[in-house]
Design a protein around this motif. Structure first.
Motif, PDB file in Angstrom:
ATOM      1  N   CYS A  66       0.867  -1.177   0.000  1.00  0.00           N
ATOM      2  CA  CYS A  66       0.000   0.000   0.000  1.00  0.00           C
ATOM      3  C   CYS A  66       0.903   1.225   0.000  1.00  0.00           C
ATOM      4  CB  CYS A  66      -0.953   0.003   1.188  1.00  0.00           C
ATOM      5  SG  CYS A  66      -0.139   0.048   2.788  1.00  0.00           S
ATOM      6  N   HIS A  67       0.287   2.375  -0.142  1.00  0.00           N
ATOM      7  CA  HIS A  67       1.024   3.629  -0.266  1.00  0.00           C
ATOM      8  C   HIS A  67       0.460   4.648   0.721  1.00  0.00           C
ATOM      9  CE1 HIS A  67       2.322   1.645  -3.899  1.00  0.00           C
ATOM     10  NE2 HIS A  67       1.054   1.516  -4.247  1.00  0.00           N
ATOM     11  N   ASP A  68       1.299   5.571   1.155  1.00  0.00           N
ATOM     12  CA  ASP A  68       0.854   6.625   2.074  1.00  0.00           C
ATOM     13  C   ASP A  68       0.579   7.945   1.363  1.00  0.00           C
ATOM     14  OD1 ASP A  68       1.168   4.801   4.114  1.00  0.00           O
ATOM     15  OD2 ASP A  68       2.883   5.800   5.043  1.00  0.00           O
ATOM     16  N   LYS A  69       1.311   8.231   0.289  1.00  0.00           N
ATOM     17  CA  LYS A  69       1.256   9.546  -0.354  1.00  0.00           C
ATOM     18  C   LYS A  69       0.561   9.560  -1.706  1.00  0.00           C
ATOM     19  CE  LYS A  69       5.838  10.592   1.440  1.00  0.00           C
ATOM     20  NZ  LYS A  69       7.190  10.900   0.991  1.00  0.00           N
ATOM     21  N   ASN A  70       0.203   8.394  -2.212  1.00  0.00           N
ATOM     22  CA  ASN A  70      -0.371   8.318  -3.564  1.00  0.00           C
ATOM     23  C   ASN A  70      -1.591   7.417  -3.606  1.00  0.00           C
ATOM     24  OD1 ASN A  70       1.545   9.706  -5.602  1.00  0.00           O
ATOM     25  ND2 ASN A  70       2.925   8.558  -4.262  1.00  0.00           N
ATOM     26  N   ILE A  71      -2.480   7.746  -4.516  1.00  0.00           N
ATOM     27  CA  ILE A  71      -3.597   6.898  -4.899  1.00  0.00           C
ATOM     28  C   ILE A  71      -3.193   6.257  -6.220  1.00  0.00           C
ATOM     29  CG2 ILE A  71      -6.022   6.865  -5.609  1.00  0.00           C
ATOM     30  CD1 ILE A  71      -6.281   9.587  -4.038  1.00  0.00           C
ATOM     31  N   ASP A  72      -3.422   4.963  -6.364  1.00  0.00           N
ATOM     32  CA  ASP A  72      -3.177   4.281  -7.639  1.00  0.00           C
ATOM     33  C   ASP A  72      -4.457   4.224  -8.452  1.00  0.00           C
ATOM     34  OD1 ASP A  72      -0.569   3.647  -6.942  1.00  0.00           O
ATOM     35  OD2 ASP A  72      -0.888   1.478  -6.907  1.00  0.00           O
ATOM     36  N   ILE A  73      -4.345   4.556  -9.727  1.00  0.00           N
ATOM     37  CA  ILE A  73      -5.390   4.209 -10.691  1.00  0.00           C
ATOM     38  C   ILE A  73      -4.731   3.181 -11.599  1.00  0.00           C
ATOM     39  CG2 ILE A  73      -6.924   4.943 -12.540  1.00  0.00           C
ATOM     40  CD1 ILE A  73      -6.796   7.792 -11.409  1.00  0.00           C
ATOM     41  N   GLN A  74      -5.171   1.938 -11.527  1.00  0.00           N
ATOM     42  CA  GLN A  74      -4.577   0.867 -12.315  1.00  0.00           C
ATOM     43  C   GLN A  74      -5.571   0.464 -13.397  1.00  0.00           C
ATOM     44  OE1 GLN A  74      -2.204  -2.084 -10.534  1.00  0.00           O
ATOM     45  NE2 GLN A  74      -1.694  -0.852  -8.739  1.00  0.00           N
ATOM     46  N   ILE A  75      -5.106   0.560 -14.649  1.00  0.00           N
ATOM     47  CA  ILE A  75      -5.962   0.328 -15.810  1.00  0.00           C
ATOM     48  C   ILE A  75      -5.418  -0.841 -16.609  1.00  0.00           C
ATOM     49  CG2 ILE A  75      -6.922   1.324 -17.923  1.00  0.00           C
ATOM     50  CD1 ILE A  75      -6.347   4.125 -16.635  1.00  0.00           C
ATOM     51  N   SER A  76      -6.256  -1.816 -16.875  1.00  0.00           N
ATOM     52  CA  SER A  76      -5.855  -2.967 -17.682  1.00  0.00           C
ATOM     53  C   SER A  76      -5.946  -2.621 -19.170  1.00  0.00           C
ATOM     54  CB  SER A  76      -6.757  -4.171 -17.378  1.00  0.00           C
ATOM     55  OG  SER A  76      -6.407  -5.256 -18.201  1.00  0.00           O
TER      56      SER A  76
END
Length: 149
Positions: A66-76
């Motif tokens: 997981c991350h503290d400073k970023n949001i992930d947008i993961q696109i297939s």
């Protein structure tokens, strides 16, 4: 966590100022022809294009993160791709210390669930979403947008 299709991305623009910029980039470019690499899109928004062979569930969850400073947008882009997931509040077995430089924290915990993204689907993973990706067979291609909180 949010899971949806690219055709519905506009529903999420109001959640963060850079969400629209990320999805606009996808809509205005031929994502199928993107080369692997890391690209700065704008301040607070980085795009990582990943092309690689899928791994097993067991292999992938070694990178349960997981991350503290970023949001992930993961696109297939080319899939399907399976993800492991568990809420951070339920993770109790850290795997090392948090890396501020890489903005990543790893866990040894077992996932609560697995889900699959088909091509042109995405997941938005917040800091409270512990996840592992790239589970699948054959060649996978995806975009990961790192959205600074």
């Amino acid at each position: 966590m949010i899971i949806d299709s690219l055709q519905n991305a506009a529903k999420y623009y109001s959640l963060h100022p850079n969400f629209q910029k990320a999805f606009d980039y996808v809509n205005q470019n031929d994502i199928n022809s993107l080369e692997a690499g890391t690209f700065e899109i704008t301040e607070g928004l980085k795009m990582i294009v990943i092309i690689g062979g899928g791994s097993t569930r067991e292999e992938s969850i070694k990178g349960f993160e997981c991350h503290d400073k970023n949001i992930d947008i993961q696109i297939s882009i080319k899939g399907p791709e399976t993800f492991a997931w568990k809420p951070r509040e339920k993770c109790v077995h850290p795997n090392g210390d948090y890396s501020d430089e890489r903005d990543v924290r790893f866990f040894h915990d077992a996932p609560d669930m697995f889900f699959e993204l088909q091509e042109k689907q995405f997941a938005i993973l917040y800091p409270e979403d512990v996840h592992a990706a790239m589970i699948g067979e054959g060649l996978l291609k995806k975009i990961v947008f790192k959205v600074k909180i």
